[in-house]
Scaffold this motif. Structure first.
Motif, PDB file in Angstrom:
ATOM      1  N   GLY A 189     -14.667  23.632  21.631  1.00 41.86           N
ATOM      2  CA  GLY A 189     -14.589  22.763  22.791  1.00 41.86           C
ATOM      3  C   GLY A 189     -13.236  22.843  23.478  1.00 41.86           C
ATOM      4  N   ARG A 190     -13.231  22.474  24.772  1.00 44.46           N
ATOM      5  CA  ARG A 190     -11.988  22.454  25.534  1.00 44.46           C
ATOM      6  C   ARG A 190     -11.928  21.144  26.318  1.00 44.46           C
ATOM      7  NH1 ARG A 190      -9.208  26.685  24.763  1.00 44.46           N
ATOM      8  NH2 ARG A 190      -7.805  26.270  26.505  1.00 44.46           N
ATOM      9  N   SER A 191     -11.218  21.096  27.395  1.00 49.93           N
ATOM     10  CA  SER A 191     -11.065  19.849  28.132  1.00 49.93           C
ATOM     11  C   SER A 191     -11.373  20.055  29.605  1.00 49.93           C
ATOM     12  CB  SER A 191      -9.648  19.304  27.980  1.00 49.93           C
ATOM     13  OG  SER A 191      -9.517  18.067  28.659  1.00 49.93           O
ATOM     14  N   SER A 192     -12.078  19.085  30.190  1.00 52.58           N
ATOM     15  CA  SER A 192     -12.326  19.077  31.627  1.00 52.58           C
ATOM     16  C   SER A 192     -11.226  18.324  32.367  1.00 52.58           C
ATOM     17  CB  SER A 192     -13.680  18.424  31.924  1.00 52.58           C
ATOM     18  OG  SER A 192     -14.735  19.167  31.351  1.00 52.58           O
ATOM     19  N   ALA A 195     -23.669  31.224  26.413  1.00 50.66           N
ATOM     20  CA  ALA A 195     -22.848  30.564  27.420  1.00 50.66           C
ATOM     21  C   ALA A 195     -23.656  30.327  28.689  1.00 50.66           C
ATOM     22  CB  ALA A 195     -21.622  31.413  27.735  1.00 50.66           C
ATOM     23  N   GLU A 196     -23.437  29.179  29.319  1.00 54.63           N
ATOM     24  CA  GLU A 196     -24.170  28.852  30.528  1.00 54.63           C
ATOM     25  C   GLU A 196     -23.675  29.712  31.684  1.00 54.63           C
ATOM     26  OE1 GLU A 196     -23.913  24.726  31.281  1.00 54.63           O
ATOM     27  OE2 GLU A 196     -24.718  24.134  29.313  1.00 54.63           O
ATOM     28  N   PRO A 197     -24.584  30.190  32.529  1.00 60.15           N
ATOM     29  CA  PRO A 197     -24.175  31.001  33.674  1.00 60.15           C
ATOM     30  C   PRO A 197     -23.225  30.230  34.586  1.00 60.15           C
ATOM     31  CG  PRO A 197     -26.560  31.092  33.341  1.00 60.15           C
ATOM     32  CD  PRO A 197     -26.041  30.023  32.440  1.00 60.15           C
ATOM     33  N   GLY A 198     -22.207  30.917  35.064  1.00 59.23           N
ATOM     34  CA  GLY A 198     -21.272  30.278  35.984  1.00 59.23           C
ATOM     35  C   GLY A 198     -20.316  29.308  35.341  1.00 59.23           C
ATOM     36  N   ALA A 199     -20.154  29.378  34.014  1.00 59.57           N
ATOM     37  CA  ALA A 199     -19.240  28.469  33.331  1.00 59.57           C
ATOM     38  C   ALA A 199     -17.815  28.677  33.841  1.00 59.57           C
ATOM     39  CB  ALA A 199     -19.288  28.712  31.825  1.00 59.57           C
ATOM     40  N   ALA A 217     -13.823  29.064  34.104  1.00 65.11           N
ATOM     41  CA  ALA A 217     -12.850  29.765  33.265  1.00 65.11           C
ATOM     42  C   ALA A 217     -12.019  28.767  32.489  1.00 65.11           C
ATOM     43  CB  ALA A 217     -11.960  30.635  34.146  1.00 65.11           C
ATOM     44  N   ASP A 218     -11.582  29.166  31.305  1.00 64.75           N
ATOM     45  CA  ASP A 218     -10.753  28.289  30.477  1.00 64.75           C
ATOM     46  C   ASP A 218      -9.402  28.076  31.136  1.00 64.75           C
ATOM     47  OD1 ASP A 218     -12.763  28.164  28.660  1.00 64.75           O
ATOM     48  OD2 ASP A 218     -11.909  29.642  27.286  1.00 64.75           O
ATOM     49  N   THR A 219      -8.896  26.842  31.044  1.00 67.04           N
ATOM     50  CA  THR A 219      -7.578  26.514  31.572  1.00 67.04           C
ATOM     51  C   THR A 219      -6.762  25.819  30.486  1.00 67.04           C
ATOM     52  OG1 THR A 219      -8.397  24.388  32.399  1.00 67.04           O
ATOM     53  CG2 THR A 219      -8.438  26.263  33.924  1.00 67.04           C
ATOM     54  N   ALA A 220      -5.466  25.735  30.704  1.00 63.38           N
ATOM     55  CA  ALA A 220      -4.580  25.060  29.757  1.00 63.38           C
ATOM     56  C   ALA A 220      -4.697  23.539  29.930  1.00 63.38           C
ATOM     57  CB  ALA A 220      -3.147  25.513  29.979  1.00 63.38           C
ATOM     58  N   PHE A 221      -4.397  22.813  28.877  1.00 65.50           N
ATOM     59  CA  PHE A 221      -4.403  21.346  28.905  1.00 65.50           C
ATOM     60  C   PHE A 221      -3.564  20.856  27.730  1.00 65.50           C
ATOM     61  CE2 PHE A 221      -8.059  22.925  26.619  1.00 65.50           C
ATOM     62  CZ  PHE A 221      -8.120  22.165  25.457  1.00 65.50           C
ATOM     63  N   GLU A 222      -3.386  19.550  27.627  1.00 68.00           N
ATOM     64  CA  GLU A 222      -2.633  19.008  26.507  1.00 68.00           C
ATOM     65  C   GLU A 222      -3.496  18.070  25.692  1.00 68.00           C
ATOM     66  OE1 GLU A 222       0.774  17.027  28.179  1.00 68.00           O
ATOM     67  OE2 GLU A 222      -0.266  15.090  28.277  1.00 68.00           O
ATOM     68  N   VAL A 223      -3.214  18.075  24.388  1.00 68.52           N
ATOM     69  CA  VAL A 223      -3.917  17.204  23.458  1.00 68.52           C
ATOM     70  C   VAL A 223      -2.907  16.257  22.837  1.00 68.52           C
ATOM     71  CG1 VAL A 223      -5.100  17.111  21.234  1.00 68.52           C
ATOM     72  CG2 VAL A 223      -5.803  18.783  22.945  1.00 68.52           C
ATOM     73  N   VAL A 224      -3.199  14.969  22.877  1.00 69.42           N
ATOM     74  CA  VAL A 224      -2.355  13.955  22.258  1.00 69.42           C
ATOM     75  C   VAL A 224      -3.032  13.492  20.970  1.00 69.42           C
ATOM     76  CG1 VAL A 224      -1.293  11.686  22.515  1.00 69.42           C
ATOM     77  CG2 VAL A 224      -1.488  13.208  24.489  1.00 69.42           C
ATOM     78  N   VAL A 236      -2.185  23.237  24.798  1.00 70.19           N
ATOM     79  CA  VAL A 236      -3.244  24.183  24.447  1.00 70.19           C
ATOM     80  C   VAL A 236      -3.361  25.215  25.570  1.00 70.19           C
ATOM     81  CG1 VAL A 236      -5.655  24.486  23.793  1.00 70.19           C
ATOM     82  CG2 VAL A 236      -4.468  22.358  23.203  1.00 70.19           C
ATOM     83  N   PRO A 237      -2.925  26.442  25.345  1.00 69.64           N
ATOM     84  CA  PRO A 237      -3.037  27.477  26.381  1.00 69.64           C
ATOM     85  C   PRO A 237      -4.500  27.813  26.669  1.00 69.64           C
ATOM     86  CG  PRO A 237      -1.498  28.123  24.643  1.00 69.64           C
ATOM     87  CD  PRO A 237      -2.244  26.925  24.141  1.00 69.64           C
ATOM     88  N   ALA A 238      -4.716  28.498  27.764  1.00 66.97           N
ATOM     89  CA  ALA A 238      -6.080  28.847  28.182  1.00 66.97           C
ATOM     90  C   ALA A 238      -6.776  29.769  27.197  1.00 66.97           C
ATOM     91  CB  ALA A 238      -6.053  29.487  29.564  1.00 66.97           C
ATOM     92  N   ASP A 239      -5.994  30.543  26.445  1.00 67.00           N
ATOM     93  CA  ASP A 239      -6.595  31.537  25.554  1.00 67.00           C
ATOM     94  C   ASP A 239      -6.517  31.146  24.081  1.00 67.00           C
ATOM     95  OD1 ASP A 239      -3.883  31.746  25.277  1.00 67.00           O
ATOM     96  OD2 ASP A 239      -3.806  33.935  25.425  1.00 67.00           O
TER      97      ASP A 239
END
Length: 317
Positions: free
Chosen positions: A306-309, A222-226, A228-235, A245-248
């Motif tokens: 992967g997650r979402s920005s 993992a890249e330093p300073g990445a 934190a995971d957050t929630a988002f939605e996927v369509v 999609v919850p953060a965890d």
């Protein structure tokens, strides 16, 4: 990069060779005796080993459709895949998926292959291919000691184009020296442990974009300073379904909650089986597979890690 031209099939062990200290080559053939699917240099298969699934590079001849060959290093401290393979006997049956190629041999004026230990496996068919085309190439092959370096007899006919560099004799492989012998237009292909990959990536930064190709056995750190995971939605574009999609929770697990199954194997972002097209939004890439150029394009992602920005992703599902 997405192809998914893969096959699920039943194979059996048709031969076993001890090709170095702690390294076993396993030859596989179809249970029904028919031809195996064709493959290209750099391809791997997913092998079901009891409750485990592991990816192994094909390292035989691409024109041999009767058998596939994989090379497996016995790693006593691993999670059990290599021990399973080293316990196989001729006649044992296995289920496999593939072949899949995330390490494609691109056209180039010249090639430098860099292998570390069992990382020699995907490079063997690449060397055969470029040799058959009469192209210029070199191989720098490092290992802890000569006795543990697999397939050395197969490399002997290539003479001084192959530099064998056992660590107990020569120290670390001389990557800079090998690069200094290369001309413009060289493409570098490297497979091996993370320190070797990192060293090659660092020393090839001055090469044109897309000239360096690496394949990892394990996820990139993992890249330093990445963030934190957050929630988002996927369509899901094809059905219009929206998934929270919850953060965890990984995207693949969120999809399963609404009855959408995506092919997964490693669940670590290294095998490519879950690669999915991104139609809208900006993915947060956590895989160890996509190149910098592919990441920047943001049109595909590995949904196992992967997650979402952005608050919303639209996927081609």
């Amino acid at each position: 990069m997405i192809s998914h031209d893969e096959h699920r099939l039943d194979v059996e062990v048709v031969g076993i060779e001890e090709v170095a200290l702690g390294v076993r080559a396993v030859h596989l053939g179809r249970v029904d005796g028919t031809d195996l699917p064709p493959w290209t240099p750099g391809a791997h298969i997913d092998v079901q080993l009891g409750t485990l699934t592991r990816q192994y590079s094909l390292c035989g001849r691409t024109d041999d459709l009767a058998t596939w060959r994989i090379g497996v290093l016995l790693e006593p401290d691993s999670r059990g895949g290599s021990q399973f393979v080293h316990g196989l006997r001729p006649g044992d049956k296995l289920a496999v998926v593939g072949p899949r190629n995330n390490f494609i041999l691109q056209p180039a004026a010249e090639y430098l292959f860099v292998a570390g230990g069992i990382g020699i496996t995907p490079l063997l068919p690449m060397i055969s291919a470029v040799e058959a085309q009469g192209l210029t190439w070199r191989l720098l092959y490092g290992g802890r000691r000569r006795a543990s370096m697999a397939f050395l007899p197969e490399l002997e006919p290539y003479g001084d184009r192959v530099l064998i560099s056992p660590q107990d004799e020569d120290g670390h492989p001389d990557i800079e020296g090998a690069l200094a012998q290369c001309g413009p237009g060289v493409h570098v292909y490297c497979c091996g442990p993370e320190p070797l990959l990192a060293a090659v990536e660092e020393r090839t930064l001055t090469l044109p974009a897309g000239s360096t190709h690496v394949e990892r056995f394990r996820p990139r750190a993992a890249e330093p300073g990445a963030a934190a995971d957050t929630a988002f939605e996927v369509v899901l574009e094809r059905t219009g379904v929206t998934v929270q999609v919850p953060a965890d929770e990984p995207i693949v697990d969120a999809l399963l909650r609404v009855g959408v199954a995506v092919d997964t194997s490693c669940r670590e972002g290294i095998c490519g089986s879950c690669e999915t097209r991104v139609l809208e939004g900006v993915p947060l890439h956590r895989d160890s597979l996509l190149s910098d150029e592919e990441r920047a394009a943001n049109d595909t992602m590995m949904v196992c890690v992967g997650r979402s920005s952005t608050p919303r992703l639209v996927l081609d599902l």
